[in-house]
Motif scaffolding. Structure first.
Motif, short mmCIF file in Angstrom:
data_model
loop_
_atom_site.label_atom_id
_atom_site.label_comp_id
_atom_site.label_asym_id
_atom_site.label_seq_id
_atom_site.Cartn_x
_atom_site.Cartn_y
_atom_site.Cartn_z
N ARG A 188 0.81 -1.21 0.00
CA ARG A 188 0.00 0.00 0.00
C ARG A 188 0.85 1.26 0.00
O ARG A 188 0.37 2.33 -0.40
CB ARG A 188 -0.92 0.01 1.23
N HIS A 189 2.10 1.16 0.46
CA HIS A 189 2.90 2.36 0.69
C HIS A 189 4.30 2.32 0.09
O HIS A 189 4.97 3.35 0.10
CB HIS A 189 3.03 2.61 2.20
N TRP A 199 -3.32 0.74 -5.32
CA TRP A 199 -2.18 -0.09 -4.92
C TRP A 199 -2.44 -1.57 -5.23
O TRP A 199 -1.52 -2.31 -5.59
CB TRP A 199 -1.89 0.08 -3.42
#
Length: 244
Positions: A50-51, A78
């Motif tokens: 996600r990041h 994502w």
């Protein structure tokens, strides 16, 4: 890990967080994977899909894809970005094991369909049954025909990708385990869950389960250990470490 076995470069693809109380008392999804693997001498790094930017596939021997509270059908950016990465991983014949969300995401990435199950949520300890193909599978084939597993999901693989093989099913879900290639698997159930983790999830789902006519307290009383299902995490790592 057995002596003489090469140390595989394992990566856990984190796709979500467990409930805060689960994280506090039992660990987040990736920690549950790492704890199970550590019992058999394996280690795995973590990548938060996600990041963080997508890692180079050439630096990975095998990857796990975790569960999530997200929904594959919501097509979050994502999550969508992972699909071509997973396709590329399969084209390289990289070993993969998707779990729950990872199961649904792999199926969707490879041409199937994942969405809300028409019968609603499946939660608790439930019996899984191997198919004939499952009995012959190099990863699942040593499991008994019927074995218990921990489950918590509202979405399922509703259409398996063309060319995939159904390895296990149960009364709720026709696609409890799939194989997409020689070294690519996914399972709807949670091998990393302990009975305590499962009970913590059921405690969070009392109202949702009641709304679909199920008794969460009864399901909690039926929670049991699932050693056969849990064995898949280390069995996968061992298969990565000693490819045929």
């Amino acid at each position: 890990m057995p002596r003489g076995t090469a140390t595989p470069r394992l990566l856990i693809v984190k796709t979500g967080d467990a409930f805060p109380e689960v994280v506090e008392h039992h660990g987040d999804f990736e920690a549950l994977f790492q704890e199970m693997l550590a019992r058999d001498g394996f280690e795995a790094e973590v990548f938060d899909a996600r990041h963080e930017p997508l890692p180079e596939l050439t630096r990975i021997d095998g990857l796990y894809i975790t569960g999530s509270h997200a929904m594959v059908s919501d097509a979050e950016p994502w999550s969508e970005a992972l699909k071509p990465w997973l396709v590329a991983a399969r084209e390289r014949n990289l070993a993969m094991l998707g779990v729950c969300y990872g199961h649904q995401l792999m199926a969707a990435a490879f041409g199937g369909m994942s969405d809300y199950h028409p019968a609603g949520r499946e939660s608790g300890t439930h019996e899984i049954t191997l198919t004939e193909s499952g009995h012959e599978d190099p990863l699942l084939g040593t499991l008994p025909t019927h074995f218990p597993a921990q489950l918590t999901h509202a979405q399922s693989v509703l259409k398996a990708p063309s060319g995939s093989v159904v390895l296990a099913r149960n009364a709720h879900d026709a696609h409890q385990a799939l194989r997409y290639g020689p070294r690519q698997w996914s399972v709807q159930f949670h091998p990393e869950f302990t009975p305590d983790t499962m009970r913590a999830y059921l405690a969070r789902q009392v109202d949702k389960l009641r709304d679909q006519g199920q008794d969460a307290n009864r399901l909690m009383r039926r929670v049991a250990p699932t050693p056969e299902a849990s064995s898949l995490l280390a069995r996968f790592a061992q298969a990565v470490a000693t490819p045929s």
